[in-house]
Write a protein that holds these residues in place. Structure first.
Motif, PDB file in Angstrom:
ATOM      1  N   ASP A  55       0.835  -1.203   0.000  1.00  0.00           N
ATOM      2  CA  ASP A  55       0.000   0.000   0.000  1.00  0.00           C
ATOM      3  C   ASP A  55       0.868   1.251   0.000  1.00  0.00           C
ATOM      4  O   ASP A  55       0.522   2.266  -0.595  1.00  0.00           O
ATOM      5  CB  ASP A  55      -0.898   0.016   1.244  1.00  0.00           C
ATOM      6  N   VAL A  56       1.990   1.175   0.709  1.00  0.00           N
ATOM      7  CA  VAL A  56       2.911   2.301   0.836  1.00  0.00           C
ATOM      8  C   VAL A  56       4.298   1.818   0.425  1.00  0.00           C
ATOM      9  O   VAL A  56       4.762   0.781   0.902  1.00  0.00           O
ATOM     10  CB  VAL A  56       2.954   2.827   2.294  1.00  0.00           C
ATOM     11  N   VAL A  57       4.944   2.569  -0.461  1.00  0.00           N
ATOM     12  CA  VAL A  57       6.290   2.245  -0.920  1.00  0.00           C
ATOM     13  C   VAL A  57       7.185   3.432  -0.577  1.00  0.00           C
ATOM     14  O   VAL A  57       6.943   4.550  -1.035  1.00  0.00           O
ATOM     15  CB  VAL A  57       6.329   1.971  -2.439  1.00  0.00           C
ATOM     16  N   ILE A  58       8.195   3.176   0.241  1.00  0.00           N
ATOM     17  CA  ILE A  58       9.109   4.228   0.657  1.00  0.00           C
ATOM     18  C   ILE A  58      10.480   3.923   0.089  1.00  0.00           C
ATOM     19  O   ILE A  58      11.069   2.880   0.398  1.00  0.00           O
ATOM     20  CB  ILE A  58       9.146   4.359   2.187  1.00  0.00           C
ATOM     21  N   THR A  59      10.953   4.824  -0.759  1.00  0.00           N
ATOM     22  CA  THR A  59      12.260   4.654  -1.379  1.00  0.00           C
ATOM     23  C   THR A  59      13.288   5.514  -0.643  1.00  0.00           C
ATOM     24  O   THR A  59      12.961   6.549  -0.073  1.00  0.00           O
ATOM     25  CB  THR A  59      12.222   5.044  -2.868  1.00  0.00           C
ATOM     26  N   MET A  60      14.517   5.044  -0.667  1.00  0.00           N
ATOM     27  CA  MET A  60      15.620   5.744  -0.011  1.00  0.00           C
ATOM     28  C   MET A  60      16.840   5.667  -0.905  1.00  0.00           C
ATOM     29  O   MET A  60      17.722   4.841  -0.705  1.00  0.00           O
ATOM     30  CB  MET A  60      15.918   5.091   1.341  1.00  0.00           C
ATOM     31  N   GLY A  61      16.830   6.471  -1.938  1.00  0.00           N
ATOM     32  CA  GLY A  61      18.006   6.537  -2.795  1.00  0.00           C
ATOM     33  C   GLY A  61      18.054   5.532  -3.924  1.00  0.00           C
ATOM     34  O   GLY A  61      19.115   5.324  -4.494  1.00  0.00           O
ATOM     35  N   CYS A  62      16.933   4.911  -4.269  1.00  0.00           N
ATOM     36  CA  CYS A  62      16.991   3.944  -5.376  1.00  0.00           C
ATOM     37  C   CYS A  62      16.587   4.581  -6.698  1.00  0.00           C
ATOM     38  O   CYS A  62      16.538   3.910  -7.716  1.00  0.00           O
ATOM     39  CB  CYS A  62      16.158   2.700  -5.079  1.00  0.00           C
TER      40      CYS A  62
ATOM     41  N   CYS B 209      12.464   1.807  -8.871  1.00  0.00           N
ATOM     42  CA  CYS B 209      11.242   1.274  -8.277  1.00  0.00           C
ATOM     43  C   CYS B 209      10.080   1.438  -9.248  1.00  0.00           C
ATOM     44  O   CYS B 209       9.780   2.554  -9.674  1.00  0.00           O
ATOM     45  CB  CYS B 209      10.956   2.024  -6.972  1.00  0.00           C
ATOM     46  N   PRO B 210       9.417   0.345  -9.615  1.00  0.00           N
ATOM     47  CA  PRO B 210       8.287   0.471 -10.537  1.00  0.00           C
ATOM     48  C   PRO B 210       7.127   1.229  -9.878  1.00  0.00           C
ATOM     49  O   PRO B 210       6.922   1.142  -8.679  1.00  0.00           O
ATOM     50  CB  PRO B 210       7.888  -0.979 -10.837  1.00  0.00           C
ATOM     51  N   ILE B 211       6.406   1.972 -10.683  1.00  0.00           N
ATOM     52  CA  ILE B 211       5.283   2.783 -10.197  1.00  0.00           C
ATOM     53  C   ILE B 211       3.974   2.133 -10.646  1.00  0.00           C
ATOM     54  O   ILE B 211       3.793   1.833 -11.819  1.00  0.00           O
ATOM     55  CB  ILE B 211       5.355   4.220 -10.770  1.00  0.00           C
ATOM     56  N   PHE B 212       3.083   1.934  -9.673  1.00  0.00           N
ATOM     57  CA  PHE B 212       1.761   1.392  -9.961  1.00  0.00           C
ATOM     58  C   PHE B 212       0.718   2.368  -9.458  1.00  0.00           C
ATOM     59  O   PHE B 212       0.867   2.931  -8.367  1.00  0.00           O
ATOM     60  CB  PHE B 212       1.557   0.031  -9.274  1.00  0.00           C
ATOM     61  N   PRO B 213      -0.361   2.560 -10.206  1.00  0.00           N
ATOM     62  CA  PRO B 213      -1.415   3.461  -9.748  1.00  0.00           C
ATOM     63  C   PRO B 213      -2.033   2.973  -8.441  1.00  0.00           C
ATOM     64  O   PRO B 213      -2.091   1.773  -8.181  1.00  0.00           O
ATOM     65  CB  PRO B 213      -2.460   3.402 -10.873  1.00  0.00           C
ATOM     66  N   GLY B 214      -2.457   3.919  -7.617  1.00  0.00           N
ATOM     67  CA  GLY B 214      -3.151   3.578  -6.384  1.00  0.00           C
ATOM     68  C   GLY B 214      -2.246   3.286  -5.209  1.00  0.00           C
ATOM     69  O   GLY B 214      -2.720   2.991  -4.119  1.00  0.00           O
TER      70      GLY B 214
ATOM     71  N   ALA C 251      -4.925   7.316   8.770  1.00  0.00           N
ATOM     72  CA  ALA C 251      -5.186   7.233   7.328  1.00  0.00           C
ATOM     73  C   ALA C 251      -6.596   6.709   7.055  1.00  0.00           C
ATOM     74  O   ALA C 251      -7.237   6.135   7.928  1.00  0.00           O
ATOM     75  CB  ALA C 251      -4.164   6.315   6.670  1.00  0.00           C
ATOM     76  N   PRO C 252      -7.067   6.879   5.796  1.00  0.00           N
ATOM     77  CA  PRO C 252      -8.359   6.281   5.416  1.00  0.00           C
ATOM     78  C   PRO C 252      -8.346   4.782   5.691  1.00  0.00           C
ATOM     79  O   PRO C 252      -7.306   4.148   5.731  1.00  0.00           O
ATOM     80  CB  PRO C 252      -8.447   6.550   3.912  1.00  0.00           C
ATOM     81  N   ALA C 253      -9.507   4.222   5.863  1.00  0.00           N
ATOM     82  CA  ALA C 253      -9.673   2.825   6.302  1.00  0.00           C
ATOM     83  C   ALA C 253      -8.885   1.815   5.475  1.00  0.00           C
ATOM     84  O   ALA C 253      -8.419   0.824   6.009  1.00  0.00           O
ATOM     85  CB  ALA C 253     -11.146   2.443   6.303  1.00  0.00           C
ATOM     86  N   ASP C 254      -8.691   2.063   4.176  1.00  0.00           N
ATOM     87  CA  ASP C 254      -8.028   1.047   3.357  1.00  0.00           C
ATOM     88  C   ASP C 254      -6.532   0.933   3.626  1.00  0.00           C
ATOM     89  O   ASP C 254      -5.919  -0.064   3.280  1.00  0.00           O
ATOM     90  CB  ASP C 254      -8.288   1.287   1.860  1.00  0.00           C
ATOM     91  N   THR C 255      -5.914   1.935   4.272  1.00  0.00           N
ATOM     92  CA  THR C 255      -4.490   1.820   4.600  1.00  0.00           C
ATOM     93  C   THR C 255      -4.198   2.119   6.053  1.00  0.00           C
ATOM     94  O   THR C 255      -3.049   2.292   6.421  1.00  0.00           O
ATOM     95  CB  THR C 255      -3.631   2.757   3.712  1.00  0.00           C
TER      96      THR C 255
END
Length: 145
Positions: free
Chosen positions: A82-89, A93-98, A138-142
């Motif tokens: 649900d959450v993707v946190i990048t640190m210098g990559c 990192c592939p991007i997906f909608p939502g 956060a909203p219920a879904d995350t």
């Protein structure tokens, strides 16, 4: 099959080698949030082992990551999160909608001693604590349940 709304949020931490920053972030989130969050970490070019100075710095906080093994970043891991946190990559990192994406700008502990790793560790802990608070509201879904 479990109801997706009741599933805990899934967070993926990504850095280049998955041997320092992402390992510390994943360990802090697991330690602080427990089973309220599913945690993964990966690297775009994983190292052979977790940085020993990172292992030592985390042990100072009572968190043992000595058995962790760097993992390769996959599109499946990103898609499942649900959450993707990048640190210098960068753009690895592939991007997906939502998905929620964040980039945490942090010094790279690669090749550094424990003295240099400590401030990076502390900055990561501060950000992880803020992330937990944010997920809790956060909203219920995350949201953290």
């Amino acid at each position: 099959m479990s109801d997706q709304v009741d599933a805990p949020p899934q967070v993926l931490f990504v850095c280049v080698h998955n041997a320092g920053r992402s390992q510390m972030a994943a360990a802090f989130l697991t330690h602080l949030a427990g089973e309220r969050v599913r945690v993964r970490s990966a690297g775009s070019a994983p190292a052979d082992q977790v940085n020993p100075a990172v292992v030592e710095a985390m042990a100072e906080r009572g968190i043992d990551i000595s058995a962790e093994i760097p993992k390769v970043l996959t599109a499946d891991a990103v898609q499942a999160s649900d959450v993707v946190i990048t640190m210098g990559c960068g753009d690895a990192c592939p991007i997906f909608p939502g998905k929620r994406y964040e980039d945490w700008v942090l010094d790279d502990p690669a090749g550094q001693g424990v003295e240099a790793v400590r401030p990076i560790r502390d900055a990561i802990e501060t950000r992880v604590r803020a992330l937990i608070s944010d997920l809790a509201s956060a909203p219920a879904d995350t949201a953290i349940k």
